[in-house]
Design a protein around this motif. Structure first.
Motif, PDB file in Angstrom:
ATOM      1  N   ILE A  55       3.923   4.787   8.996  1.00 25.57           N
ATOM      2  CA  ILE A  55       4.345   4.519   7.622  1.00 25.57           C
ATOM      3  C   ILE A  55       5.432   5.538   7.294  1.00 25.57           C
ATOM      4  O   ILE A  55       5.230   6.733   7.487  1.00 25.57           O
TER       5      ILE A  55
ATOM      6  N   LEU B  48      -0.860   4.949  10.208  1.00 26.46           N
ATOM      7  CA  LEU B  48      -1.879   4.174   9.502  1.00 26.46           C
ATOM      8  C   LEU B  48      -3.232   4.456  10.129  1.00 26.46           C
ATOM      9  O   LEU B  48      -3.387   4.388  11.345  1.00 26.46           O
TER      10      LEU B  48
ATOM     11  N   LEU C 111      -2.769  -0.818   4.160  1.00 21.31           N
ATOM     12  CA  LEU C 111      -1.383  -0.379   4.333  1.00 21.31           C
ATOM     13  C   LEU C 111      -0.859   0.339   3.091  1.00 21.31           C
ATOM     14  O   LEU C 111      -0.273   1.429   3.174  1.00 21.31           O
TER      15      LEU C 111
ATOM     16  N   ALA D 141       0.360   4.220   2.502  1.00 20.59           N
ATOM     17  CA  ALA D 141       1.662   4.624   1.971  1.00 20.59           C
ATOM     18  C   ALA D 141       1.481   5.585   0.805  1.00 20.59           C
ATOM     19  O   ALA D 141       2.205   6.586   0.693  1.00 20.59           O
TER      20      ALA D 141
ATOM     21  N   GLN E 259       6.885  -1.824  -0.751  1.00 26.50           N
ATOM     22  CA  GLN E 259       7.157  -2.046   0.656  1.00 26.50           C
ATOM     23  C   GLN E 259       8.599  -2.507   0.814  1.00 26.50           C
ATOM     24  O   GLN E 259       9.063  -3.376   0.067  1.00 26.50           O
TER      25      GLN E 259
ATOM     26  N   THR F  11       9.553  -3.788   7.635  1.00 25.43           N
ATOM     27  CA  THR F  11       8.914  -3.232   8.817  1.00 25.43           C
ATOM     28  C   THR F  11       9.922  -3.190   9.951  1.00 25.43           C
ATOM     29  O   THR F  11      10.580  -4.193  10.228  1.00 25.43           O
TER      30      THR F  11
ATOM     31  N   SER G  11       7.126   0.731  12.498  1.00 28.13           N
ATOM     32  CA  SER G  11       7.084   1.474  11.245  1.00 28.13           C
ATOM     33  C   SER G  11       7.172   0.558  10.034  1.00 28.13           C
ATOM     34  O   SER G  11       8.141  -0.190   9.888  1.00 28.13           O
TER      35      SER G  11
END
Lengths: 229, 229
Positions: free
Chosen positions: B14, B49, B55, B59, B76, B79, B93
Motif C-alpha cells: 500500500i 497489506l 484494503l 491504507a 484509492q 493499483t 502496489s
DNA sequence: TCAAAAGTGTTCAAGCTACACCCATGA
DNA sequence: TCATGGGTGTAGCTTGAACACTTTTGA
C-alpha cells in the motif's frame, strides 16, 4: 514498504465488467460459473494474475478469453480488498471495465464460456461483491462519458446520431433532448459524414457517420465537459 | 476466477500520496528510506497489506503511521502491477492519495519516520514507479477538484478566500481570476462567515470563513462542475 | 396522404469572462 | 498618503435548455 520479510502473500484476481450496447439497451456480459464456489451462479468474467504477468496484460487476457477481442477500451476501475470478500481464501480483486462494440465480439466463444448478455436494468444476482463492482463501473462510465467522448467505444463503425442518442439515454437512464444532443455532438467535429444512410429505419433514413479516429485520439483529453448530465 | 488451486500469491503493498498545502504551495510528504532496497532514497509512505486487514483499513493505518491522522480524505488511486516494478520480489502496489490539513498532522511523528514535505514542483528522485504514482495523483486531484469541492480538505479550519484562491492556483499551476473565483466559491453557499479577520495579512485583513460541513457532506455529489479548469 | 423519425432553427436565461472601481490597512 | 491586498460591480459573450418547424420515408 517496511520489509521484504513479510509473510502475507495474497491471491490476486482480475475481474472484468464488460459493457456493450445493442442499439437499444446498455448490456453487461456475465458468465455462469461451472466451478465451485458459487457454481451455477452468475459472475463477472475473471481470472487470477499470473506470475510475471503485468496487471494490464492480465486484464487483457481475461477479456480476450471471453470475447476474443484485443486492443479495446479497457480501464482499471478499482481494487476490492475486503478481507472476507471471498469465502474460500482471501483474494484481492483488481477490477477493470471494458467498453466493446457488441457486434465485434466472438459470440460463439462467449457462449462456449457460458457467457450471456444481460440488460443493465435486469441483472441476475451476482456472486461475492460483483454487484458492487458493477454499480461502481456504471457510475464511472456515467462520470467519464460526461467528460470524454468514450461513448463511441460502444458503437459500431458506422452509426447515426439517433443511435448515439439512444446510447447516452441508456447510460444515464433519462431523457435527453435529441436536438440539443445532435448539435452538441456535431459541434465536436469528431464525426465524419460517410454519405451513407441507415437502412434499418422504417421511416426517414438517418445519416451514417464514422468516428474521426485521428481527431478522437489527439483531442481525447481536450474534452473536459463533453456532455452535461 | 478459474480455480482456487492457483500457485501465485503475491505481496500486496500500500502506498500513500499525501498532499498538503502550506498557504503558498502544494506539498507532498515523502520519507527517506532507512531500509533496503533503495536505502537512503526518497519514496512514498508505504507498507504491506496484513492478513485479515481490509484494503482501506490498511491504507488508513499506513497514513496514520506517518501523520498521526485518522478520518481524513483518503481515496484509492490505482493499483500498479507491472511484474518488474520491484527488483527484490514481485509486489503489486495499491495506491491511495490523501488530502490533509498540514497544520493538523503530527510533525514530530513524521520527522521520527524520516518524513519531509517537498514542494510539488521540486521533488527529489523517487524509487521504483513512485514518480508515476505522484503524477497520476496530481492529475486525479486536478480532475476531482474541478468536479467536487475537495479543495477544502487541504485547508485549515479557518481560511480566507484569497488563501483558497492560492490553493487552486497551486493545484492547477496557472493564474485564476480572483474576482470570478471569489464569486464562484461564495455562490456555492458552502462557506460560513465567522466574523473574524485574517491576522497574517499585512494590508487589508481578509474575512475568515469556515466550511459548512453539513452542507459539504450532504451536497458533495451534487457538485458536478465545481470549477472550470 | 399520413404517421413517425430525422434534420435544422430560434429564443431566452444563466453563467462565465474580463474587466474597473472602491475600501481597509500598515509602512 | 501611498502601495498593497481584499471586496464588490458590471457589460458582453457563450452556452445550454426548451421549444417548433420542415423533410423524408414506408405503409
Amino acid at each position: 514498504m517496511e520489509s521484504y520479510i513479510h509473510p502475507y502473500r495474497i491471491l490476486i484476481a482480475i475481474d472484468c465488467i464488460i459493457f456493450g450496447f445493442d442499439g437499444q439497451k446498455l448490456k453487461l456480459l456475465l458468465i455462469k460459473r461451472n466451478f465451485e464456489p458459487e457454481k451455477g451462479n452468475w459472475s463477472l468474467m475473471g481470472g487470477f494474475l499470473n506470475d510475471n504477468e503485468d496487471l494490464e496484460v492480465g486484464a487483457g487476457r481475461v477479456l480476450a478469453e471471453l470475447t476474443g477481442l484485443e486492443n479495446v477500451y479497457l480501464e482499471q476501475l478499482k481494487t476490492f480488498g475486503k478481507s472476507d470478500r471471498d469465502p474460500v481464501e482471501r483474494t484481492v480483486s483488481v477490477c477493470f471495465y471494458s467498453l466493446i462494440n457488441i457486434e465485434d465480439h466472438d459470440s460463439q466463444l462467449a457462449r462456449s464460456k457460458n457467457g450471456h448478455w444481460f440488460d443493465l436494468n435486469d441483472l441476475p444476482n451476482l456472486i461475492f461483491d460483483h454487484k458492487e463492482m458493477v454499480d461502481l463501473a456504471l457510475k464511472e462510465l456515467q462520470y467519464k462519458a460526461a467528460l470524454h467522448p468514450i461513448g463511441f467505444e460502444l458503437m459500431p463503425d458506422l452509426f447515426s446520431i439517433p443511435q448515439l442518442h439512444k446510447l447516452y439515454e441508456a447510460i444515464y437512464g433519462h431523457h435527453i433532448d435529441r436536438r440539443n444532443f445532435s448539435r452538441k455532438i456535431l459541434s465536436t467535429g469528431l464525426l465524419l459524414d460517410t454519405g451513407l444512410k441507415n437502412e434499418n429505419s422504417s421511416t426517414k433514413k438517418a445519416i451514417l457517420y464514422k468516428l474521426d479516429k485521428a481527431k478522437y485520439s489527439s483531442q481525447f483529453n481536450a474534452f473536459h465537459y463533453f456532455m452535461n448530465i
